[in-house]
Design a protein around this motif. Structure first.
Motif, PDB file in Angstrom:
ATOM      1  N   CYS A  71       0.852  -1.186   0.000  1.00 29.72           N
ATOM      2  CA  CYS A  71       0.000   0.000   0.000  1.00 29.72           C
ATOM      3  C   CYS A  71       0.891   1.239   0.000  1.00 29.72           C
ATOM      4  N   TRP A 114       0.556   3.964   1.281  1.00 30.27           N
ATOM      5  CA  TRP A 114       0.573   4.670   2.569  1.00 30.27           C
ATOM      6  C   TRP A 114       1.509   4.010   3.577  1.00 30.27           C
ATOM      7  N   HIS A 172      -6.812   7.362   5.977  1.00 26.48           N
ATOM      8  CA  HIS A 172      -6.603   6.122   5.245  1.00 26.48           C
ATOM      9  C   HIS A 172      -6.674   4.917   6.181  1.00 26.48           C
ATOM     10  N   HIS A 196      -8.479   1.111   5.864  1.00 28.87           N
ATOM     11  CA  HIS A 196      -7.620   0.028   5.390  1.00 28.87           C
ATOM     12  C   HIS A 196      -7.092  -0.802   6.559  1.00 28.87           C
ATOM     13  N   CYS A 244      -3.283  -1.758   6.753  1.00 27.09           N
ATOM     14  CA  CYS A 244      -2.401  -0.701   7.248  1.00 27.09           C
ATOM     15  C   CYS A 244      -2.587  -0.504   8.757  1.00 27.09           C
TER      16      CYS A 244
HETATM   17 ZN   LIG Z   1      -3.101   1.043   3.288  1.00 17.01          ZN
END
Ligand SMILES: [Zn+2]
Lengths: 196, 172
Positions: free
Chosen positions: A10, A12, A35, A39, A42
């Motif tokens: 990802c 991020w 985010h 997600h 994450c």
């Molecule tokens: Zn993510």
């Protein structure tokens, strides 16, 4: 659940550690937090790395042995690098400078009278009295001879051979090099070696 | 239990050893992974401090000290190719099998973590140690290592991922 190393992470992800470290600016941090709400992967990465980070940050500090500090301050004062042939072989050799450092580097106050008390095998002398105590204090460059204050729980009696060294480990004004009993025992041994 | 008065006076190297000795030893130990090399590193760092204190600008003293320590360490690495005695994260004998518990990282033994830190490649270990052991900001780490802040960020992040992988056996 397990990311393949070959899969695309990802985008991020790379900001997660910086968020944990408070190293993102406000805009970045808010964007990443938004985010994270969406997600799960994450989020779990954040949790796991937070744990790793916390564990590394709470690893115990290391002090080095008293013998090392007694040696190294001598070597540094004499401008000897660690690679110098003499530096490594001198650990056991005592000197007044090193004795002074036994107290200074260790950030402890040695109650010199405790050192004095016992040569004759009698009971330890009263802190602050006795000629041997004075000598020891001079050798050691120790000026403080205060006894542990009332309610001062950390005054440690450390027996050294037939003598007693009283080490006051209450001086937390200085990070110091050790406060655990074994370390203090080693320190006391090193000091006693010099005195005897 | 109050701190001594803070002054901007340049400390002596003896002050440094006395008031920051434990900090310095801990950073040196985490960088080298063993007591023998940590002792050498502390000694050579104090020597450099003794010779270079005139150049000290009042500020974050421990950041300055950690930077010197790291530079001495990296000079040694370049000169002698000294390696820590830890294990590499991908050493199959040392990588633990994944446990079902999700929070293995919180139950592992400190010694395993110490070895995992010692086993990090130098570029990741220096960044992680300066961040999590020495407590430097990314900016100070960038200065210490002579790399951009963005590189600091990715090295710390990757270093932590390697640690996590070493400790849980999970490649990420
Ligand atoms: Zn993510």
């Amino acid at each position: 659940m397990i990311d393949q190393t070959t899969s695309t992470p990802c985008p991020w992800d790379e900001l997660i550690s910086a968020l944990l470290d408070g190293e993102l600016d406000e805009t970045e941090a808010q964007a990443l937090e938004a985010h994270l709400a969406d997600h799960a992967e994450c989020r779990s990465e954040l949790d796991e790395l937070a744990r790793v980070r916390q564990r590394v940050r709470t690893l115990p500090m290391r002090s080095g042995t008293p013998a090392f500090w007694l040696r190294v301050v001598d070597d540094v004062a004499s401008d000897r690098p660690s690679s110098s042939p003499t530096a490594q072989d001198r650990a056991a050799v005592a000197s007044p400078a090193r004795l002074r450092w036994a107290s200074v580097a260790a950030s402890v106050v040695i109650l010199a009278a405790g050192i004095a008390g016992t040569r004759g095998g009698g009971a330890p002398a009263t802190p602050g009295s006795g000629t041997t105590a004075s000598r020891a204090a001079v050798i050691a460059g120790i000026t403080a001879t205060r006894a542990p204050a009332e309610g001062d729980s950390a005054g440690e009696d450390v027996n050294v051979g037939d003598g007693t060294v009283v080490v006051d480990v209450t001086s937390t004004t200085i990070p110091g090099l050790g406060s655990d009993p074994e370390w203090l025992q080693e320190l006391a041994d090193a000091i006693n070696d010099v005195l005897n | 239990m109050s701190l001594p008065p803070v002054t901007d006076a340049i400390p002596t190297w003896e002050d440094v050893a006395r008031t920051h000795g434990r900090f310095l030893y801990t950073v040196a130990y985490r960088l080298t992974g063993n007591d023998d090399d940590a002792q050498d590193l502390v000694q050579d760092t104090l020597l450099r401090v003794r010779r270079g204190l005139a150049g000290y600008q009042p500020g974050n003293f421990e950041a300055w000290l950690a930077r010197i320590c790291t530079n001495v360490f990296l000079d040694d690495v370049r000169r002698r190719r000294r390696r820590p005695v830890g294990f590499l994260p991908d050493d199959p004998d040392r990588v633990m099998t994944p446990a079902p518990a999700a929070d293995e990282a919180s139950t592992m033994l400190p010694r395993d973590l110490e070895l995992a830190v010692a086993g990090l490649p130098d570029e990741f270990r220096t960044a992680v140690v300066l961040c999590d052991v020495a407590g430097l900001s990314y900016e100070d780490i960038a200065i210490a290592l002579g790399i951009p802040v963005g590189t600091v960020r990715s090295r710390i992040h990757r270093g932590r991922k390697i640690l996590r992988a070493a400790l849980t056996g999970m490649p990420r």
